[in-house]
Structure formats: C-alpha cells, structure tokens
Design an enzyme around this catalytic site. Sequence first.
Site, mmCIF file in Angstrom:
data_model
loop_
_atom_site.group_PDB
_atom_site.id
_atom_site.type_symbol
_atom_site.label_atom_id
_atom_site.label_comp_id
_atom_site.label_asym_id
_atom_site.label_seq_id
_atom_site.Cartn_x
_atom_site.Cartn_y
_atom_site.Cartn_z
ATOM 1 N N GLU A 57 -4.033 4.934 -8.092
ATOM 2 C CA GLU A 57 -4.458 3.695 -9.410
ATOM 3 C C GLU A 57 -5.118 4.441 -10.209
ATOM 4 O O GLU A 57 -6.076 4.354 -10.901
ATOM 5 C CB GLU A 57 -5.273 2.890 -8.772
ATOM 6 C CG GLU A 57 -4.330 1.680 -7.546
ATOM 7 C CD GLU A 57 -4.987 0.145 -7.596
ATOM 8 O OE1 GLU A 57 -4.367 -0.674 -7.081
ATOM 9 O OE2 GLU A 57 -6.034 0.054 -7.443
ATOM 10 N N GLU A 238 -0.717 -0.848 -0.213
ATOM 11 C CA GLU A 238 -1.685 -1.540 -0.790
ATOM 12 C C GLU A 238 -0.906 -2.769 -1.347
ATOM 13 O O GLU A 238 -0.277 -3.659 -1.976
ATOM 14 C CB GLU A 238 -3.076 -1.482 -2.112
ATOM 15 C CG GLU A 238 -3.362 -0.572 -1.201
ATOM 16 C CD GLU A 238 -5.660 -0.266 -2.541
ATOM 17 O OE1 GLU A 238 -5.281 -2.029 -3.007
ATOM 18 O OE2 GLU A 238 -5.742 0.066 -2.462
#
Length: 335
Positions: A57, A238
């Site tokens: 991320e 995720e």
Amino acid sequence: RGIQPFATLYHWDLPLALQETQNGWENRDTAYRFADYARKIGSVLGDRVASIATHNEPWCTAWLGNATGYFAPGNAELKKATNVSHHLLLSHGLALQALRADGVKAPLGIVLNQSPAHGATDSPEDQAAASLEYSKFVSWYMDPLFKGEYPAEALQWYGENGPQEVIREGDFDIIATPMDFLGINYYTRIFASASGEKRPPGALGFTDMDWEVYPQGLTELLAGLNANYTLPPIYITENGCAAKDVLDNGRVRDTDRIRFYDLHLAALSDAAQKGVDVAGYFAWSLMDNFEWASGYDKRFGMVYVDYASQQRTPKDSAHWYRDVIAQHAGAALPR
C-alpha cells in the site's frame, strides 16, 4: 507444515535514521537504499519464499503519511506526498531489477490498496469527483507500473504540487519493470461527492472501521483493471472485516465477519468468471493485531487475542474459514 510464506519487504517500516537524517522517502537516495535492502533480503530468503512483494500500500505511505499526516511521519504537504509516491514507485522498480540481477527465483510484485469509485449521485459534478478520486487512488500507481506514465487527470489536479521536479529520464522504464504478480488489497468502495464527504447507503451495513460492506466492488474493480491493463496474475492480498468482537464463555460469534468473507469470496469468483487471472486470496487477518492509528481498538482477526494475557481464541469465522479451505483445497476458481 506445507505453509508457503509470501514476503513483503516494506510495510510502512522505514528505519528512523533515514527519516530523521535523510528526509525519508522525500529523498531520492532512499529508493536506492531500498534496493540495497531488497538485495540483502533476497540473498537470505529468496530461495525459500513463495513470493516477494516490494511494498504494501504505497498510497498509505505517500498520502496518509505525507498529505494528511494521519500516519507516520506525520507530514501534511501535498507536494511531499507526490514526491514520496514517485520515489516509492522508483524503489519498487529498482528492487525488482536488483533481485533479478542476483538470480532470485521467487515471483516478484507489489501490493496496492484499491477501490472502485462511485459518484454519490448521477450529477456530472459527482461523477467527475469519482473519476478524480479513482485517478488519484488507483491510476496514480497502476499507470506508472503498467503504462509508464502518470494519469493526466490526477497530474492536472496536482498542478505545481505534482512530482515533476523529481522525475528523471529513465524513471518510468525502471518503475514499469515487468512483475510476476500484482497484489490487491480490497475493503470497500470510494463514494465521492463534489460537495464534500457523503456517507454511502450501506445496504449491507458497515464494518467497525465504518467502511461500507460492498462486495460487488471487488468484482467491478478487478474486471475494470483487467480491461484497462495487461496484468500479471492477481492475488487478493488483503480482504477483511473489523468487528466489535466479544469473547463470551470461550467463544466469539462473529457472524458479520463470516458474512463479509462469504460475500467477497463469491465476488472474487465472479471476477474469475469474467476472465480475471486470480492466483490466490489472503484473508485479513489471522489474528487481532496493532492497527496503526487505531491501535488495538479495531479487531480484524479470525483469532481473538486477549492483549493482556496473550491468550488466543479462534473465532467462529476461523472454524468457518477452515471448512471453506478444506472444501475447496486444490480447486481452481471457475472460469
């Protein structure tokens, strides 16, 4: 025990000395130090892991850490955020090249958090707001990685706060180094309004992070990416649900989490049927854990952790997920 470790080199854990003495990711040299680090890790673990992701991320590192100050290092300057984002992407490409030069055989890639973006209404203003949010959130990372450029819409919005001053000749060739896989973290959609923040309808409710449960967004996101880019195999790295879990007589009845996973696995199956090359899925997360700015207040785990005693108790979702895995072991997603 037959467990394949999928390694991530960087999950927002910059050595403090590099931040305090070198301005961290604002400094182009940090990208080269990251490549040195990747090479060191590759020499030790490259022959025993199932894959290596460079970053987790990078949007969070750049935007939350430098545009809003919500995450470390706590800067709130747009110019810093875009410069940081460029150096993060550059470091990814440099790391891939370094690992390959050293003969590391593990599949290499990056993990991006992504969402589809919807306008709060059908008005041109709200639709334009959604388009811009998608450009800043998704295209800002996907376009350099797969097209060798930043998206024009976001660049125009950033204006003089864009990263133009730190881009050097050849950077995009490095950034667009081919990957073996792309990791995508998905939790919810972007709900954009030209008049400011507007709460989405939440027909399926909201998680304890106050994120709308929107499983169909996963199908939409993956199908859209597949149509707009030439992609390597995709892992959902995720996907999960924070809930107000309560341990009651040795049991946690987290039915909302079970429903969340059930709906999102179905959405992922829908994406595979639309032609998306889905290589695997990771639930977030195995255990309750430290959730950055939320501390220990938000619980994402399938295993309940009593932080005082460290006692760990599988929640109902853990037993459910165990059975799902057993039922589908070795089965490919439908096409």
